[in-house]
Design a protein around this motif. Structure first.
Motif, PDB file in Angstrom:
ATOM      1  N   VAL A 436      -3.059 -78.707  -7.887  1.00 40.35           N
ATOM      2  CA  VAL A 436      -4.383 -79.168  -7.472  1.00 40.35           C
ATOM      3  C   VAL A 436      -5.460 -78.171  -7.893  1.00 40.35           C
ATOM      4  CG1 VAL A 436      -5.833 -79.777  -5.495  1.00 40.35           C
ATOM      5  CG2 VAL A 436      -3.453 -80.548  -5.578  1.00 40.35           C
ATOM      6  N   ALA A 437      -5.177 -76.882  -7.792  1.00 38.57           N
ATOM      7  CA  ALA A 437      -6.154 -75.867  -8.192  1.00 38.57           C
ATOM      8  C   ALA A 437      -6.466 -75.965  -9.684  1.00 38.57           C
ATOM      9  CB  ALA A 437      -5.630 -74.474  -7.858  1.00 38.57           C
ATOM     10  N   THR A 438      -5.450 -76.158 -10.504  1.00 39.99           N
ATOM     11  CA  THR A 438      -5.647 -76.294 -11.950  1.00 39.99           C
ATOM     12  C   THR A 438      -6.459 -77.542 -12.265  1.00 39.99           C
ATOM     13  OG1 THR A 438      -3.534 -75.177 -12.366  1.00 39.99           O
ATOM     14  CG2 THR A 438      -4.462 -76.489 -14.164  1.00 39.99           C
ATOM     15  N   TYR A 439      -6.154 -78.620 -11.548  1.00 35.78           N
ATOM     16  CA  TYR A 439      -6.885 -79.878 -11.745  1.00 35.78           C
ATOM     17  C   TYR A 439      -8.346 -79.719 -11.338  1.00 35.78           C
ATOM     18  CZ  TYR A 439      -7.811 -84.931 -11.526  1.00 35.78           C
ATOM     19  OH  TYR A 439      -8.314 -86.187 -11.721  1.00 35.78           O
ATOM     20  N   ASN A 440      -8.592 -79.053 -10.223  1.00 35.63           N
ATOM     21  CA  ASN A 440      -9.963 -78.847  -9.750  1.00 35.63           C
ATOM     22  C   ASN A 440     -10.771 -78.034 -10.750  1.00 35.63           C
ATOM     23  OD1 ASN A 440      -9.509 -80.302  -7.417  1.00 35.63           O
ATOM     24  ND2 ASN A 440      -9.073 -78.501  -6.153  1.00 35.63           N
ATOM     25  N   ALA A 441     -10.148 -77.043 -11.363  1.00 34.88           N
ATOM     26  CA  ALA A 441     -10.853 -76.218 -12.348  1.00 34.88           C
ATOM     27  C   ALA A 441     -11.302 -77.068 -13.532  1.00 34.88           C
ATOM     28  CB  ALA A 441      -9.951 -75.077 -12.812  1.00 34.88           C
ATOM     29  N   ALA A 442     -10.457 -78.001 -13.957  1.00 33.61           N
ATOM     30  CA  ALA A 442     -10.847 -78.900 -15.044  1.00 33.61           C
ATOM     31  C   ALA A 442     -11.966 -79.834 -14.595  1.00 33.61           C
ATOM     32  CB  ALA A 442      -9.635 -79.703 -15.509  1.00 33.61           C
ATOM     33  N   ALA A 443     -11.886 -80.314 -13.349  1.00 33.72           N
ATOM     34  CA  ALA A 443     -12.925 -81.205 -12.833  1.00 33.72           C
ATOM     35  C   ALA A 443     -14.273 -80.498 -12.723  1.00 33.72           C
ATOM     36  CB  ALA A 443     -12.505 -81.757 -11.468  1.00 33.72           C
ATOM     37  N   ARG A 444     -14.248 -79.196 -12.462  1.00 33.41           N
ATOM     38  CA  ARG A 444     -15.494 -78.420 -12.396  1.00 33.41           C
ATOM     39  C   ARG A 444     -16.012 -78.038 -13.774  1.00 33.41           C
ATOM     40  NH1 ARG A 444     -12.493 -75.667  -8.236  1.00 33.41           N
ATOM     41  NH2 ARG A 444     -12.059 -74.007  -9.750  1.00 33.41           N
ATOM     42  N   GLY A 445     -15.264 -78.352 -14.815  1.00 34.92           N
ATOM     43  CA  GLY A 445     -15.691 -78.033 -16.162  1.00 34.92           C
ATOM     44  C   GLY A 445     -15.355 -76.631 -16.611  1.00 34.92           C
ATOM     45  N   GLU A 446     -14.494 -75.931 -15.878  1.00 31.48           N
ATOM     46  CA  GLU A 446     -14.155 -74.547 -16.213  1.00 31.48           C
ATOM     47  C   GLU A 446     -13.082 -74.468 -17.296  1.00 31.48           C
ATOM     48  OE1 GLU A 446     -12.968 -72.872 -12.520  1.00 31.48           O
ATOM     49  OE2 GLU A 446     -14.912 -73.215 -11.546  1.00 31.48           O
ATOM     50  N   ARG A 447     -12.399 -75.572 -17.540  1.00 29.04           N
ATOM     51  CA  ARG A 447     -11.336 -75.611 -18.535  1.00 29.04           C
ATOM     52  C   ARG A 447     -11.089 -77.062 -18.918  1.00 29.04           C
ATOM     53  NH1 ARG A 447      -5.690 -73.961 -16.106  1.00 29.04           N
ATOM     54  NH2 ARG A 447      -5.022 -75.161 -17.915  1.00 29.04           N
ATOM     55  N   GLU A 448     -10.397 -77.258 -20.031  1.00 28.18           N
ATOM     56  CA  GLU A 448     -10.007 -78.609 -20.413  1.00 28.18           C
ATOM     57  C   GLU A 448      -8.826 -79.040 -19.546  1.00 28.18           C
ATOM     58  OE1 GLU A 448     -11.436 -80.718 -22.641  1.00 28.18           O
ATOM     59  OE2 GLU A 448     -13.018 -79.178 -22.761  1.00 28.18           O
ATOM     60  N   ASP A 449      -8.777 -80.316 -19.234  1.00 32.59           N
ATOM     61  CA  ASP A 449      -7.631 -80.806 -18.463  1.00 32.59           C
ATOM     62  C   ASP A 449      -6.367 -80.633 -19.288  1.00 32.59           C
ATOM     63  OD1 ASP A 449      -6.437 -82.340 -16.175  1.00 32.59           O
ATOM     64  OD2 ASP A 449      -5.938 -83.689 -17.823  1.00 32.59           O
ATOM     65  N   GLU A 450      -5.328 -80.124 -18.671  1.00 32.52           N
ATOM     66  CA  GLU A 450      -4.099 -79.811 -19.413  1.00 32.52           C
ATOM     67  C   GLU A 450      -3.388 -81.042 -19.962  1.00 32.52           C
ATOM     68  OE1 GLU A 450      -1.644 -77.680 -16.734  1.00 32.52           O
ATOM     69  OE2 GLU A 450      -1.490 -79.288 -15.249  1.00 32.52           O
ATOM     70  N   LEU A 451      -3.680 -82.219 -19.419  1.00 31.29           N
ATOM     71  CA  LEU A 451      -3.072 -83.453 -19.921  1.00 31.29           C
ATOM     72  C   LEU A 451      -4.068 -84.304 -20.701  1.00 31.29           C
ATOM     73  CD1 LEU A 451      -0.752 -84.465 -16.932  1.00 31.29           C
ATOM     74  CD2 LEU A 451      -0.162 -83.277 -19.045  1.00 31.29           C
ATOM     75  N   PHE A 457     -12.934 -89.297 -15.759  1.00 27.20           N
ATOM     76  CA  PHE A 457     -11.814 -89.646 -14.882  1.00 27.20           C
ATOM     77  C   PHE A 457     -11.384 -88.481 -13.993  1.00 27.20           C
ATOM     78  CE2 PHE A 457     -11.423 -93.333 -17.550  1.00 27.20           C
ATOM     79  CZ  PHE A 457     -10.771 -94.275 -16.772  1.00 27.20           C
ATOM     80  N   LEU A 458     -12.036 -87.337 -14.146  1.00 27.64           N
ATOM     81  CA  LEU A 458     -11.712 -86.174 -13.321  1.00 27.64           C
ATOM     82  C   LEU A 458     -12.546 -86.179 -12.051  1.00 27.64           C
ATOM     83  CD1 LEU A 458     -11.619 -83.481 -16.134  1.00 27.64           C
ATOM     84  CD2 LEU A 458      -9.646 -84.280 -14.821  1.00 27.64           C
ATOM     85  N   ALA A 459     -11.963 -85.739 -10.952  1.00 28.78           N
ATOM     86  CA  ALA A 459     -12.679 -85.614  -9.677  1.00 28.78           C
ATOM     87  C   ALA A 459     -12.131 -84.412  -8.929  1.00 28.78           C
ATOM     88  CB  ALA A 459     -12.517 -86.882  -8.832  1.00 28.78           C
ATOM     89  N   SER A 460     -13.013 -83.544  -8.473  1.00 26.95           N
ATOM     90  CA  SER A 460     -12.564 -82.364  -7.736  1.00 26.95           C
ATOM     91  C   SER A 460     -11.977 -82.765  -6.393  1.00 26.95           C
ATOM     92  CB  SER A 460     -13.744 -81.414  -7.518  1.00 26.95           C
ATOM     93  OG  SER A 460     -13.336 -80.319  -6.721  1.00 26.95           O
ATOM     94  N   LEU A 461     -10.815 -82.169  -6.091  1.00 27.37           N
ATOM     95  CA  LEU A 461     -10.147 -82.433  -4.820  1.00 27.37           C
ATOM     96  C   LEU A 461     -10.217 -81.203  -3.910  1.00 27.37           C
ATOM     97  CD1 LEU A 461      -6.940 -84.252  -6.157  1.00 27.37           C
ATOM     98  CD2 LEU A 461      -9.107 -85.260  -5.463  1.00 27.37           C
ATOM     99  N   GLU A 462     -11.313 -80.471  -3.990  1.00 23.50           N
ATOM    100  CA  GLU A 462     -11.443 -79.239  -3.210  1.00 23.50           C
ATOM    101  C   GLU A 462     -11.623 -79.500  -1.726  1.00 23.50           C
ATOM    102  OE1 GLU A 462     -13.616 -75.902  -5.588  1.00 23.50           O
ATOM    103  OE2 GLU A 462     -14.469 -77.815  -6.248  1.00 23.50           O
ATOM    104  N   GLU A 463     -12.335 -80.576  -1.394  1.00 26.25           N
ATOM    105  CA  GLU A 463     -12.610 -80.875   0.013  1.00 26.25           C
ATOM    106  C   GLU A 463     -11.626 -81.897   0.557  1.00 26.25           C
ATOM    107  OE1 GLU A 463     -16.626 -81.902   0.813  1.00 26.25           O
ATOM    108  OE2 GLU A 463     -17.463 -80.192  -0.277  1.00 26.25           O
ATOM    109  N   GLY A 464     -11.061 -81.588   1.701  1.00 29.07           N
ATOM    110  CA  GLY A 464     -10.113 -82.488   2.342  1.00 29.07           C
ATOM    111  C   GLY A 464     -10.799 -83.402   3.339  1.00 29.07           C
ATOM    112  N   PRO A 465     -10.023 -84.041   4.170  1.00 30.46           N
ATOM    113  CA  PRO A 465      -8.556 -84.008   4.190  1.00 30.46           C
ATOM    114  C   PRO A 465      -7.956 -84.658   2.940  1.00 30.46           C
ATOM    115  CG  PRO A 465      -9.364 -85.700   5.677  1.00 30.46           C
ATOM    116  CD  PRO A 465     -10.567 -84.945   5.205  1.00 30.46           C
TER     117      PRO A 465
END
Length: 559
Positions: A436-451, A457-465
């Motif tokens: 989830v942390a790696t995915y969030n970094a891509a959603a924030r634009g800090e890196r390319e999505d690894e897949l 289609f990216l969405a940050s999942l930093e805030e829960g629940p």
């Protein structure tokens, strides 16, 4: 029904055709009057060939119950209507990635180059299409839209190899469009003089001493009889009920079989120039599925009762070879709702394994073939809220809305932290948190999505629940449709069935999902129906050529 009950008998072998008292005859005998059978019949009849089609049920097969999507491109009128550019080269470059080596490069190129002409041919025979494109990608668009991205064309890894364009041409009309495609084809066939014998099953082939297929031994219910009426009614109910109560539908199939065995009457039908096997795949045959594609047994068979492998086994009985029988397609669609595709899917180890924006058959393939059938969707509250809104009344089809809502209400595990969520669904905590942390970094634009997921289609999942929905292949609440892709091997120029020696079995042809074709590697929506048109017309044209050759020879001898 057991495999033994459905296995076609060994061919009826005779010295020559004159040895038998035939009940009927035609130049081309079509076994299975669905999409491929209808296209072959129309093509042959339009060139003066006499055609008789044998259909175990009412006709239409899986084509009539499908979404009615024909994969076509290269610059169709509908693409032009939508202001879109496409070329046969771009279509080929994309499909080469999906089709692999299921057919030769030459055959695939011809398929793409003839795509526009085949769609226009369908229109001449009454089918209608339109160039309205939905604003967002969907597994199947609403009644407002009839041209869409039906595969992976716009996914970055594919778009880098081929210029993308929507090529899913859905037949115009309300509701699921398969019937809107098949009905005009059936009507056109009738106008051209094609005869259709319904409630008639080909149980074995008739073969001469030289191995040539001469005709079939068929069994037909008496027209208008009480048994025929009951059979028709029960067949309709069975296929309609299957998606909702598969076990009950299976019991009714056994009743259908009992009616056929008790009341059908034998008929010998001569094929003067060829028998075409176009009776669909084998997803409803548990014995064949267990033998060839056991990983797909937990899926929901998609098609009709006729998709039982009977056509494939008829071909085998005359020496025909099969290929790609292990290939099947599991459809794990997660869009709509679009919010689901913006979440992430993990395996039993808590790791992502497929770009979630990819076409559902690609996701399903990775799930079944590479991940032991596991697929766990991770969302947060914001995406859950969006998802409920996106599947509201009037926004999507009921078959898309109901599973999504049921799973969000009854199949979602909720947790206030990722660690708690991992514990509740039995995933390694460290892996899930890292994923989830790696995915969030891509959603924030800090890196390319690894897949390679698109930014939209990216969405940050930093805030829960956070929520986890188990969408695994064996899920009883989110059933996964399955079709088979393998079949009889055929000559890619004529559609003739090939034997063990690689040579054609004289007088025997196959088309559609009964045979190996462009849709026999990875599935893309509309590719199977497009292949029905392509492979069906191919057989019809070849048999018409055989008829002309015999006629020319006869006229030459008379002179």
């Amino acid at each position: 029904m057991t495999a033994m009950e459905q296995s076609p008998e060994a061919p009826l072998r005779v010295r020559d055709a004159a040895q038998l008292a035939w009940d009927d005859s035609a130049d081309l005998l079509v076994v299975g009057f669905g999409g491929a059978g209808a296209c072959a019949a129309i093509e042959a009849a339009s060139q003066g060939v006499s055609v008789l089609a044998l259909e175990r049920f009412a006709g239409g097969g899986a084509t009539a119950r499908s979404g009615g999507v024909v994969y076509a491109g290269g610059g169709t009128l509908q693409q032009a209507e939508a202001g879109l550019e496409d070329s046969p080269e771009s279509m080929y470059d994309y499909l080469r990635q999906e089709v692999g080596d299921a057919v030769s490069a030459e055959t695939l190129r011809g398929f793409c180059e003839n795509s526009r002409a085949n769609l226009a041919w369908l229109e001449r025979h009454g089918a209608a299409f339109q160039g309205s494109v939905p604003p967002l990608k969907s597994s199947y668009p609403s009644d407002q839209y009839f041209l869409y991205y039906s595969g992976n064309e716009a996914v970055p890894s594919y778009a880098a190899q081929a210029r993308p364009a929507p090529r899913g041409h859905r037949a115009l009309g309300s509701g699921m469009s398969g019937i809107n495609l098949f009905r005009p084809l059936a009507a056109s066939a009738q106008r051209l003089g094609v005869r259709v014998q319904r409630q008639c099953e080909a149980r074995r082939l008739v073969v001469g001493d030289d191995g040539a297929v001469l005709g079939v031994e068929a069994w037909a219910l008496p027209v208008g009889s009480r048994a025929a009426k009951r059979h028709a009614r029960l067949a309709r109910w069975t296929d309609a009920l299957h998606p909702y109560a598969p076990a009950l539908a299976d019991r009714w199939r056994r009743k259908l079989r009992a009616l056929e065995l008790a009341h059908a009457e034998r008929r010998l039908i001569r094929a003067l120039h060829g028998v075409l096997l176009s009776a669909g795949g084998f997803v409803f045959n548990r014995a064949m599925l267990t033998l060839h594609a056991p990983r797909y047994l937990d899926g929901l068979p998609l098609g009709t009762s006729g998709c039982d492998g009977s056509g494939i086994r008829l071909g085998q009985s005359a020496g025909g070879c099969t290929a790609r029988m292990e290939r099947a397609s599991a459809w794990r669609f997660i869009n709509p709702p679009l919010a689901w595709a913006r979440g992430l899917i993990v395996n039993a180890e808590g790791r992502r394994y497929c770009n979630e924006e990819a076409y559902g058959a690609k996701l399903g393939h990775a799930m079944v073939e590479e991940q032991g059938g596991r697929a766990i969707l991770i969302l947060n509250r914001a995406l859950m809220k969006d998802a409920f809104a996106q599947v509201g009344p009037g926004k999507v089809w009921s078959f898309q809305r109901l599973p999504a809502v049921l799973n969000m209400l009854f199949n979602a595990r909720r947790a206030s932290s990722l660690a708690q969520l991992a514990e509740r669904i039995g995933l390694p905590q460290a892996n899930l948190e890292r994923t989830v942390a790696t995915y969030n970094a891509a959603a924030r634009g800090e890196r390319e999505d690894e897949l390679g997921k698109s930014r939209g289609f990216l969405a940050s999942l930093e805030e829960g629940p956070w929520y986890a929905l188990d969408l695994s292949f064996s899920s009883k609440l989110f059933l996964c449709p399955v079709i088979t892709l393998g079949g009889l091997t055929v000559c890619e120029r004529s559609g003739q069935v090939l034997g063990q020696d690689g040579q054609p079995v004289p007088g025997l042809f196959s088309a559609g999902r009964n045979a190996v074709g462009v849709a026999s590697n990875f599935y893309v929506s509309g590719l199977s129906l497009a292949d029905c048109v392509h492979s069906g017309r191919r057989v019809g044209a070849h048999v018409a050529g055989l008829v002309r050759a015999v006629l020319a020879s006869s006229q030459g001898e008379q002179q």
